[in-house]
Design a protein around this motif. Structure first.
Motif, PDB file in Angstrom:
ATOM      1  N   VAL A  14       0.861  -1.176   0.000  1.00 59.91           N
ATOM      2  CA  VAL A  14       0.000   0.000   0.000  1.00 59.91           C
ATOM      3  C   VAL A  14       0.897   1.226   0.000  1.00 59.91           C
ATOM      4  O   VAL A  14       1.693   1.430   0.919  1.00 59.91           O
ATOM      5  CB  VAL A  14      -0.935   0.017   1.234  1.00 59.91           C
ATOM      6  CG1 VAL A  14      -1.794   1.269   1.229  1.00 59.91           C
ATOM      7  CG2 VAL A  14      -1.806  -1.227   1.255  1.00 59.91           C
ATOM      8  N   SER A  26      -4.761  -8.209   2.681  1.00 57.95           N
ATOM      9  CA  SER A  26      -6.000  -7.733   2.098  1.00 57.95           C
ATOM     10  C   SER A  26      -6.619  -8.798   1.208  1.00 57.95           C
ATOM     11  O   SER A  26      -5.962  -9.767   0.828  1.00 57.95           O
ATOM     12  CB  SER A  26      -5.712  -6.483   1.264  1.00 57.95           C
ATOM     13  OG  SER A  26      -6.875  -6.040   0.613  1.00 57.95           O
ATOM     14  N   TRP A  28      -8.008  -7.506  -1.551  1.00 53.56           N
ATOM     15  CA  TRP A  28      -7.955  -6.736  -2.782  1.00 53.56           C
ATOM     16  C   TRP A  28      -6.825  -7.230  -3.685  1.00 53.56           C
ATOM     17  O   TRP A  28      -5.724  -7.527  -3.231  1.00 53.56           O
ATOM     18  CB  TRP A  28      -7.721  -5.254  -2.441  1.00 53.56           C
ATOM     19  CG  TRP A  28      -7.617  -4.363  -3.639  1.00 53.56           C
ATOM     20  CD1 TRP A  28      -8.639  -3.785  -4.310  1.00 53.56           C
ATOM     21  CD2 TRP A  28      -6.419  -3.953  -4.293  1.00 53.56           C
ATOM     22  NE1 TRP A  28      -8.160  -3.038  -5.344  1.00 53.56           N
ATOM     23  CE2 TRP A  28      -6.784  -3.129  -5.352  1.00 53.56           C
ATOM     24  CE3 TRP A  28      -5.074  -4.204  -4.093  1.00 53.56           C
ATOM     25  CZ2 TRP A  28      -5.865  -2.545  -6.213  1.00 53.56           C
ATOM     26  CZ3 TRP A  28      -4.157  -3.636  -4.943  1.00 53.56           C
ATOM     27  CH2 TRP A  28      -4.553  -2.816  -5.994  1.00 53.56           C
ATOM     28  N   GLY A  29      -7.058  -7.302  -4.963  1.00 54.04           N
ATOM     29  CA  GLY A  29      -6.015  -7.629  -5.933  1.00 54.04           C
ATOM     30  C   GLY A  29      -5.441  -9.025  -5.772  1.00 54.04           C
ATOM     31  O   GLY A  29      -6.108  -9.945  -5.310  1.00 54.04           O
ATOM     32  N   ASP A  33       0.428  -7.112  -5.471  1.00 55.11           N
ATOM     33  CA  ASP A  33      -0.094  -5.912  -6.142  1.00 55.11           C
ATOM     34  C   ASP A  33       0.129  -4.687  -5.274  1.00 55.11           C
ATOM     35  O   ASP A  33       0.286  -4.789  -4.055  1.00 55.11           O
ATOM     36  CB  ASP A  33      -1.586  -6.059  -6.430  1.00 55.11           C
ATOM     37  CG  ASP A  33      -1.898  -6.936  -7.623  1.00 55.11           C
ATOM     38  OD1 ASP A  33      -0.940  -7.344  -8.313  1.00 55.11           O
ATOM     39  OD2 ASP A  33      -3.078  -7.215  -7.851  1.00 55.11           O
ATOM     40  N   GLN A  34       0.137  -3.498  -5.911  1.00 56.81           N
ATOM     41  CA  GLN A  34       0.328  -2.261  -5.157  1.00 56.81           C
ATOM     42  C   GLN A  34      -0.911  -1.377  -5.284  1.00 56.81           C
ATOM     43  O   GLN A  34      -1.378  -1.102  -6.384  1.00 56.81           O
ATOM     44  CB  GLN A  34       1.542  -1.488  -5.650  1.00 56.81           C
ATOM     45  CG  GLN A  34       1.814  -0.263  -4.804  1.00 56.81           C
ATOM     46  CD  GLN A  34       3.064   0.475  -5.239  1.00 56.81           C
ATOM     47  OE1 GLN A  34       3.137   0.999  -6.336  1.00 56.81           O
ATOM     48  NE2 GLN A  34       4.053   0.493  -4.368  1.00 56.81           N
ATOM     49  N   MET A  35      -1.422  -0.926  -4.136  1.00 55.09           N
ATOM     50  CA  MET A  35      -2.562  -0.017  -4.081  1.00 55.09           C
ATOM     51  C   MET A  35      -2.027   1.362  -3.712  1.00 55.09           C
ATOM     52  O   MET A  35      -1.299   1.505  -2.734  1.00 55.09           O
ATOM     53  CB  MET A  35      -3.564  -0.483  -3.018  1.00 55.09           C
ATOM     54  CG  MET A  35      -4.731   0.453  -2.816  1.00 55.09           C
ATOM     55  SD  MET A  35      -5.765   0.006  -1.404  1.00 55.09           S
ATOM     56  CE  MET A  35      -6.548  -1.459  -2.015  1.00 55.09           C
ATOM     57  N   SER A  36      -2.366   2.382  -4.492  1.00 57.16           N
ATOM     58  CA  SER A  36      -1.950   3.753  -4.196  1.00 57.16           C
ATOM     59  C   SER A  36      -3.131   4.508  -3.598  1.00 57.16           C
ATOM     60  O   SER A  36      -4.212   4.532  -4.184  1.00 57.16           O
ATOM     61  CB  SER A  36      -1.476   4.463  -5.464  1.00 57.16           C
ATOM     62  OG  SER A  36      -0.335   3.838  -5.974  1.00 57.16           O
ATOM     63  N   LEU A  37      -2.918   5.120  -2.447  1.00 56.52           N
ATOM     64  CA  LEU A  37      -3.980   5.852  -1.766  1.00 56.52           C
ATOM     65  C   LEU A  37      -3.944   7.330  -2.107  1.00 56.52           C
ATOM     66  O   LEU A  37      -2.874   7.921  -2.249  1.00 56.52           O
ATOM     67  CB  LEU A  37      -3.844   5.687  -0.254  1.00 56.52           C
ATOM     68  CG  LEU A  37      -3.924   4.261   0.284  1.00 56.52           C
ATOM     69  CD1 LEU A  37      -3.767   4.281   1.797  1.00 56.52           C
ATOM     70  CD2 LEU A  37      -5.219   3.591  -0.106  1.00 56.52           C
TER      71      LEU A  37
END
Length: 73
Positions: A14, A26, A28-29, A33-37
């Motif tokens: 994250v 998570s 998610w994904g 994977d990388q989540m950008s906030l």
């Protein structure tokens, strides 16, 4: 728990607003994977206590304050 009905729980990266990358678990994904906030606790007024102002649209806030002035608000 029933088998096969729950999503996969895995580690993702994250990326916070300031560029810091934190690993979290998570659903998610996919793994890695990388989540950008866009908003995170370091910049959101709810956590920083930032200088937010209450907009008095249509006099609602004033009306509420006047109605309940004797209760210590």
């Amino acid at each position: 728990m029933k088998q096969g009905i729950h999503p996969e729980y895995h580690v993702i990266d994250v990326k916070l607003v300031d560029g810091t990358v934190v690993q979290m678990k998570s659903t998610w994904g996919k793994e890695g994977d990388q989540m950008s906030l866009d908003i995170d606790p370091s910049v959101h007024p709810a956590w920083t206590g930032g200088g937010t102002r209450l907009m008095d649209t249509g006099g609602r806030v004033s009306k509420f304050k006047n109605k309940y002035a004797g209760l210590g608000f």
